[in-house]
Design a protein around this motif. Structure first.
Motif, short mmCIF file in Angstrom:
data_model
loop_
_atom_site.label_atom_id
_atom_site.label_comp_id
_atom_site.label_asym_id
_atom_site.label_seq_id
_atom_site.Cartn_x
_atom_site.Cartn_y
_atom_site.Cartn_z
N ILE A 60 0.87 -1.19 0.00
CA ILE A 60 0.00 0.00 0.00
C ILE A 60 0.89 1.22 0.00
O ILE A 60 1.70 1.41 0.91
CB ILE A 60 -0.94 0.01 1.22
CG1 ILE A 60 -1.81 -1.26 1.24
CG2 ILE A 60 -1.81 1.26 1.19
CD1 ILE A 60 -2.72 -1.39 0.05
N ASP A 61 0.76 2.05 -1.00
CA ASP A 61 1.58 3.24 -1.09
C ASP A 61 1.33 4.13 0.12
O ASP A 61 0.17 4.47 0.42
CB ASP A 61 1.28 4.00 -2.38
CG ASP A 61 2.25 5.14 -2.62
OD1 ASP A 61 2.12 6.19 -1.97
OD2 ASP A 61 3.15 4.95 -3.46
N PRO A 62 2.37 4.55 0.86
CA PRO A 62 2.17 5.32 2.09
C PRO A 62 1.65 6.73 1.84
O PRO A 62 1.11 7.36 2.76
CB PRO A 62 3.57 5.36 2.71
CG PRO A 62 4.50 5.18 1.56
CD PRO A 62 3.79 4.27 0.62
N LEU A 63 1.77 7.22 0.61
CA LEU A 63 1.32 8.58 0.33
C LEU A 63 -0.05 8.61 -0.32
O LEU A 63 -0.85 9.53 -0.08
CB LEU A 63 2.33 9.30 -0.58
CG LEU A 63 3.72 9.53 0.03
CD1 LEU A 63 4.64 10.21 -0.98
CD2 LEU A 63 3.62 10.39 1.31
N THR A 64 -0.39 7.62 -1.14
CA THR A 64 -1.67 7.60 -1.84
C THR A 64 -2.66 6.61 -1.24
O THR A 64 -3.86 6.71 -1.48
CB THR A 64 -1.46 7.26 -3.32
OG1 THR A 64 -0.94 5.92 -3.43
CG2 THR A 64 -0.48 8.23 -3.98
N GLY A 65 -2.16 5.59 -0.50
CA GLY A 65 -3.02 4.57 0.06
C GLY A 65 -3.49 3.56 -0.95
O GLY A 65 -4.35 2.72 -0.63
N ARG A 66 -2.95 3.55 -2.13
CA ARG A 66 -3.36 2.60 -3.14
C ARG A 66 -2.29 1.52 -3.31
O ARG A 66 -1.12 1.72 -2.94
CB ARG A 66 -3.59 3.31 -4.48
CG ARG A 66 -4.82 4.23 -4.46
CD ARG A 66 -5.09 4.84 -5.82
NE ARG A 66 -4.03 5.78 -6.21
CZ ARG A 66 -4.07 6.51 -7.33
NH1 ARG A 66 -5.09 6.36 -8.17
NH2 ARG A 66 -3.09 7.36 -7.61
N VAL A 67 -2.71 0.36 -3.89
CA VAL A 67 -1.76 -0.74 -4.10
C VAL A 67 -0.75 -0.33 -5.17
O VAL A 67 -1.12 0.19 -6.22
CB VAL A 67 -2.50 -2.02 -4.51
CG1 VAL A 67 -1.52 -3.15 -4.79
CG2 VAL A 67 -3.49 -2.42 -3.44
N SER A 68 0.49 -0.59 -4.87
CA SER A 68 1.56 -0.25 -5.82
C SER A 68 2.66 -1.31 -5.71
O SER A 68 2.62 -2.19 -4.85
CB SER A 68 2.13 1.14 -5.51
OG SER A 68 2.71 1.16 -4.22
N VAL A 69 3.61 -1.22 -6.61
CA VAL A 69 4.76 -2.13 -6.62
C VAL A 69 5.97 -1.38 -6.06
O VAL A 69 6.35 -0.32 -6.58
CB VAL A 69 5.06 -2.64 -8.03
CG1 VAL A 69 6.33 -3.51 -8.02
CG2 VAL A 69 3.88 -3.42 -8.59
N HIS A 70 6.56 -1.96 -5.01
CA HIS A 70 7.76 -1.38 -4.40
C HIS A 70 8.98 -2.09 -4.97
O HIS A 70 9.15 -3.30 -4.78
CB HIS A 70 7.70 -1.52 -2.87
CG HIS A 70 8.74 -0.70 -2.16
ND1 HIS A 70 9.34 -1.12 -0.99
CD2 HIS A 70 9.25 0.52 -2.42
CE1 HIS A 70 10.18 -0.20 -0.57
NE2 HIS A 70 10.14 0.81 -1.44
N LYS A 71 9.85 -1.35 -5.67
CA LYS A 71 10.97 -1.96 -6.37
C LYS A 71 12.19 -2.24 -5.49
O LYS A 71 13.17 -2.80 -5.96
CB LYS A 71 11.41 -1.07 -7.53
CG LYS A 71 10.35 -0.93 -8.62
CD LYS A 71 10.87 -0.06 -9.75
CE LYS A 71 9.83 0.08 -10.85
NZ LYS A 71 10.32 0.92 -11.98
N GLY A 72 12.12 -1.83 -4.24
CA GLY A 72 13.26 -2.04 -3.36
C GLY A 72 12.82 -2.36 -1.95
O GLY A 72 11.68 -2.78 -1.71
#
Length: 307
Positions: free
Chosen positions: A194-206
């Motif tokens: 969950i993106d900490p700024l938008t609250g939406r599901v995202s892919v974290h590359k690191g």
């Protein structure tokens, strides 16, 4: 022939008449006896069938023997000098082998008491002689030559071993392992989140490591800095190229401590922890890619515990 003989006491005179032929015959007999006696004495002094040696020939023979003994002495001294030089060379090479062995012990991180090159190699066993096999020691120069050949082989083996150990250390140096911070914890893993700024599901590359602001950011492997500056969303960023197509990225730094083209070693400080770019707090965003494809850094981070 008439001979008159006078007497001193009485003054009387006597007359003797000698025949000249008998006198000549007597003289001839005396000469013959003298010659025969000399020949007999010579035959008595010299054994039958032998001749007296010539003094000149004896002197010449002695001089020749002295010259031969001198030549043998010179040749023996020459061989001893060559032997001493050969032994000195072998001792120097043994000293170098001992130093190389100690160096290999350090490189391989072996127990020094187990590989003590200052002590003799332990060897022995019961004496068992073969029947009918007589031992004949070879000439000392042949033995030294064989020893030199064995030392050449041992030197080559040790040099190969040293090169292998050095290559292993280089491989370990360029191998990616460890954390990009000295103290901190994983605040966001790799993959879907969950993106900490938008609250939406995202892919974290690191992987994010939360750490104290201003603390050191360190390289996880040896390499060359290929980028050092600000990047959109990442803030102050450092990229390091490694062997085998690997690349590591360290983002959100307060400051960068390296420049493009710098050679860095594993554990070297390359920046300080900050919160530049798209960030909610002090941390390091750590990425690993190989041949342009992002990979999960978890396996490289976990290597730190295996060392």
């Amino acid at each position: 022939m008439h001979i008159i003989v006078l007497s001193r006491r009485h003054g009387a005179a006597r007359s003797l008449s000698l025949d000249l032929r008998w006198l000549t015959l007597g003289l001839a007999l005396l000469v013959a006896l003298a010659v025969g006696g000399g020949a007999a004495v010579g035959a008595w002094l010299a054994p039958a069938g032998s001749a007296l040696p010539d003094t000149i020939e004896i002197t010449q023979a002695l001089d020749a023997q002295r010259d031969e003994v001198g030549a043998v002495r010179v040749d023996a001294q020459r061989q001893l000098d060559a032997f001493a030089a050969h032994v000195a060379e072998l001792q120097a090479r043994l000293t170098r082998l001992d130093a190389l062995g100690e160096r290999l012990t350090e490189l391989a991180e072996l127990d020094a008491s187990e590989f003590d090159f200052s002590l003799n190699v332990g060897q022995g066993g019961p004496e068992e002689l073969l029947d009918g096999a007589a031992y004949a020691p070879p000439p000392f120069m042949t033995t030294l030559d064989d020893l030199a050949l064995r030392m050449d082989s041992r030197e080559q083996q040790l040099e190969v071993l040293e090169q292998l150990l050095a290559d292993r250390r280089i491989d370990e140096a360029v191998m990616l392992s460890g954390h990009p911070v000295l103290q901190g914890y994983v605040s966001s893993p790799f993959g879907r989140r969950i993106d900490p700024l938008t609250g939406r599901v995202s892919v974290h590359k690191g992987v994010d490591f939360a750490a104290k602001a201003g603390s050191d950011v360190v390289a996880v492997g040896a390499g060359v800095v290929t980028f050092a500056g600000r990047r959109n969303g990442y803030g102050n960023t450092v990229e390091i190229s490694h062997a085998d197509g690997y690349l590591t990225l360290y983002a959100h730094n307060r400051s960068n401590r390296v420049q493009v083209g710098d050679l860095v070693q594993r554990g070297q400080t390359i920046g300080t922890v900050g919160s530049t770019g798209r960030s909610t707090g002090n941390h390091v965003h750590f990425e690993v890619s190989r041949n342009g494809q992002v990979v999960n850094p978890h396996s490289y981070i976990a290597r730190a515990g295996d060392e």
